[in-house]
Write a protein that holds these residues in place. Structure first.
Motif, short mmCIF file in Angstrom:
data_model
loop_
_atom_site.label_atom_id
_atom_site.label_comp_id
_atom_site.label_asym_id
_atom_site.label_seq_id
_atom_site.Cartn_x
_atom_site.Cartn_y
_atom_site.Cartn_z
N VAL A 1 -13.01 -17.26 54.66
CA VAL A 1 -14.40 -16.63 54.33
C VAL A 1 -14.98 -17.32 53.36
N LEU A 2 -14.18 -17.94 52.27
CA LEU A 2 -14.98 -18.59 51.35
C LEU A 2 -15.34 -20.05 51.48
N ASN A 3 -14.58 -20.44 52.82
CA ASN A 3 -14.44 -21.87 53.07
C ASN A 3 -14.35 -22.95 52.06
N LEU A 4 -13.37 -22.46 51.15
CA LEU A 4 -12.98 -23.26 49.89
C LEU A 4 -11.33 -23.33 49.67
N PRO A 5 -10.84 -24.36 48.90
CA PRO A 5 -9.60 -24.11 48.57
C PRO A 5 -9.22 -23.09 47.76
N VAL A 6 -8.34 -22.26 47.93
CA VAL A 6 -7.85 -20.97 47.16
C VAL A 6 -6.47 -21.19 46.67
N ARG A 7 -5.98 -21.03 45.55
CA ARG A 7 -4.59 -21.12 45.05
C ARG A 7 -4.46 -20.15 43.96
N GLN A 8 -3.04 -19.79 43.95
CA GLN A 8 -2.79 -18.77 42.90
C GLN A 8 -2.58 -19.61 41.44
N ALA A 9 -3.14 -19.03 40.42
CA ALA A 9 -3.16 -19.89 39.36
C ALA A 9 -1.58 -19.81 38.59
N LEU A 10 -1.40 -21.14 38.24
CA LEU A 10 0.07 -21.41 37.68
C LEU A 10 0.19 -20.48 36.46
N GLN A 11 -0.80 -20.38 35.64
CA GLN A 11 -0.65 -19.62 34.18
C GLN A 11 -1.85 -18.43 34.35
N THR A 12 -1.41 -17.21 34.10
CA THR A 12 -2.37 -16.25 34.12
C THR A 12 -2.33 -15.58 32.76
N GLU A 13 -1.69 -15.56 31.95
CA GLU A 13 -1.39 -14.88 30.67
C GLU A 13 -2.38 -15.21 29.64
N ALA A 14 -3.25 -14.45 28.94
CA ALA A 14 -4.21 -14.76 28.03
C ALA A 14 -3.38 -15.52 26.82
N ALA A 15 -2.19 -15.13 26.49
CA ALA A 15 -1.53 -15.69 25.27
C ALA A 15 -1.23 -17.24 25.56
N TYR A 16 -1.03 -17.63 26.74
CA TYR A 16 -1.11 -18.90 27.08
C TYR A 16 -2.45 -19.61 26.99
N GLY A 17 -3.48 -18.99 27.43
CA GLY A 17 -4.73 -19.50 26.99
C GLY A 17 -5.04 -19.76 25.59
N ALA A 18 -4.46 -18.66 24.60
CA ALA A 18 -4.71 -18.79 23.33
C ALA A 18 -4.14 -19.88 22.78
N ALA A 19 -2.57 -20.21 23.43
CA ALA A 19 -1.99 -21.48 22.92
C ALA A 19 -2.34 -22.68 23.08
N LEU A 20 -3.45 -22.70 24.29
CA LEU A 20 -4.00 -24.10 24.74
C LEU A 20 -5.25 -24.11 23.54
N LEU A 21 -5.86 -22.99 23.18
CA LEU A 21 -6.88 -22.96 21.88
C LEU A 21 -6.21 -23.69 20.49
N ALA A 22 -4.90 -23.02 20.39
CA ALA A 22 -4.20 -23.65 19.05
C ALA A 22 -3.89 -25.10 19.59
N LEU A 23 -3.69 -25.74 20.68
CA LEU A 23 -3.27 -27.19 20.74
C LEU A 23 -4.70 -27.91 20.78
N LYS A 24 -6.01 -27.45 21.20
CA LYS A 24 -6.97 -27.98 20.90
C LYS A 24 -7.53 -28.16 19.53
#
Ligand code: ADP
Length: 425
Positions: A398-421
């Motif tokens: 329907v979207l005519n686009l590639p759709v994938r499950q995200a490998l990481q979805t936990e906000a804590a993981y995103g916060a860890a990426l900010l710490a890395l940054k």
């Protein structure tokens, strides 16, 4: 192990989590804690005390043998959760205002000072919370300072008062485009209460010595500014190029698209957060998993989905809503749910509903493009609906686009990426 590690913590609506990653994004340790029920302090719940206990419990949960390698720490919190504290002592001057609490008394005042349809023009915005406090309190006003939940928790770790990030500060009125508070806000009598604002994932400084020694973090460990929980969840999916998007299929359908252009349209509840030199454009539809749960159990959802042929298009055209009213991608508070006719075959019915939700998703990304955002190129999926492979296939068609499950979805993981940054090179 000699590698440096980066610690992210997420303070969500019901509990908190942490994720400890290395520079490649591999997780070395993770965990979660429910908030202890806050005790009563005066007539009110001491939520701040409950978050503080959870923060230090999570630090204790980080394995002792890994703590010595932690280079940096960042934290995300729920958007518009606000604490007003005394800048001399750091003590809260009142109970925290929780993300979804509304202050209709302050909204009238905020509407009169802010430009029409500004993000702050919502009863639950941080600015409404600030104005409500200002109007009701008469002492301590000179020394009062406003922090968001994440800012306050980070302050417990770095000890420098009055620092926020431009994601958390959006709902108090900060303009990330001009990198300052707008004139109409700076001219208000409470403007001295506004925190100074820097980019998410920027080092604020070292960890407080007493905390550092108590938990055994290294001398070099720095504390970095955070973000809001939903932005941290987007960051987790690593959709780092303009045109990459994350659809969250939870109780509702939420889309977030990385764009080179800022797009805001209050009619649809669409607004943009800054992410460095890009914009994270988002919108939320009332359709989604809540409707599915009104009709099927999760077990039925799994079994019936197996019977669907995702290559075949469904003849049914619904607009699944849990109740009357839609905002995005159709702004119509009177819109009625459309879930009829119901075919006798349940798998056929589910197919029609899933495909209709996919069409709403397509319309959502189409609208963002029409409003001026970078066209979507690839969609990552988070939330309870992400695991449904048949639905993913339907959405790709329907979207005519590639759709994938995200490998990481936990906000804590995103916060860890900010710490890395924000970690020292
Ligand atoms: P939230 O955190 O927003 O409450 P979740 O991300 O936990 O939601 O997702 C829960 C939703 O996922 C439920 O509303 C449910 O309808 C939906 N869901 C669960 N299993 C499936 C499935 N197999 N296919 C599609 N949707 C599902």
């Amino acid at each position: 192990l000699k590698e440096k590690l980066y610690l992210g913590m997420d303070f969500g609506t019901s509990g908190a989590r942490y994720a400890l990653i290395d520079k490649h994004g591999n997780i070395h340790s993770q965990g979660k804690r429910e908030y202890p029920s806050p005790h009563m302090s005066g007539n009110t719940m001491d939520w701040a005390g409950s978050w503080k206990i959870t923060l230090f419990t999570l630090l204790e949960d980080v394995p002792v043998n890994l703590r010595g390698f932690v280079s940096s720490i960042s934290i995300d919190g729920t958007s518009a959760t606000t604490i007003i504290i005394d800048s001399n002592t750091g003590d809260p001057l009142c109970r925290p205002f929780i993300y979804n609490e509304t202050f209709p008394d302050a909204l009238t005042r905020v509407n009169s000072i802010a430009p029409a349809n500004h993000t702050v023009c919502s009863g639950s915005s941080t600015l409404c919370k600030l104005v409500s406090w200002w109007n009701l309190h008469h002492s301590d006003k000179d020394s009062a300072i406003l922090l968001h939940q994440a800012d306050w928790l980070l302050w417990l770790l770095h000890g420098k008062l009055g620092i926020s990030d431009y994601n958390n500060a959006l709902k108090v009125g900060y303009d990330p485009e001009i990198n300052s508070y707008p004139k109409w806000l700076v001219s208000q009598p409470y403007s001295h209460m506004l925190p100074s604002v820097i980019a998410p994932g920027t080092s604020v400084g070292s960890m407080k010595e007493d905390v550092r020694v108590q938990f055994g973090f290294p001398k070099e460990c720095v504390i970095c500014t955070g973000t809001t929980d939903s932005i941290a969840a987007f960051l987790a999916a690593c959709a780092t190029q303009p045109g990459k998007a994350v659809t969250s299929l939870g109780s509702t359908l939420v889309v977030k698209l990385l764009s080179t252009r800022r797009v805001d349209d209050s009619r649809y509840g669409v607004y943009s957060h800054r992410l460095d030199d890009r914009w994270l454009v988002g919108g939320a539809s009332n359709t989604g998993g809540a409707v599915l749960r009104q009709i099927f159990t999760d077990d039925q959802l799994g079994k019936l989905s197996q019977q669907i042929d995702p290559k075949r298009s469904s003849p049914h055209d619904y607009y699944p809503l849990p109740a009357v009213g839609e905002r995005f991608p159709v702004a119509d508070p009177e819109m009625a749910p459309k879930l009829h006719p119901r075919p006798v075959n349940d798998a056929e019915y589910l197919h029609g509903i899933l495909e209709s939700i996919a069409r709403i998703e397509a319309k959502a990304y189409g609208l963002l493009k029409d409003l001026g955002a970078t066209p979507v190129e690839e969609v990552f999926t988070a939330g309870g609906g992400a695991k449904n492979e048949k639905w993913t296939k339907i959405r790709e068609r329907v979207l005519n686009l590639p759709v994938r499950q995200a490998l990481q979805t936990e906000a804590a993981y995103g916060a860890a990426l900010l710490a890395l940054k924000g970690a020292p090179a």
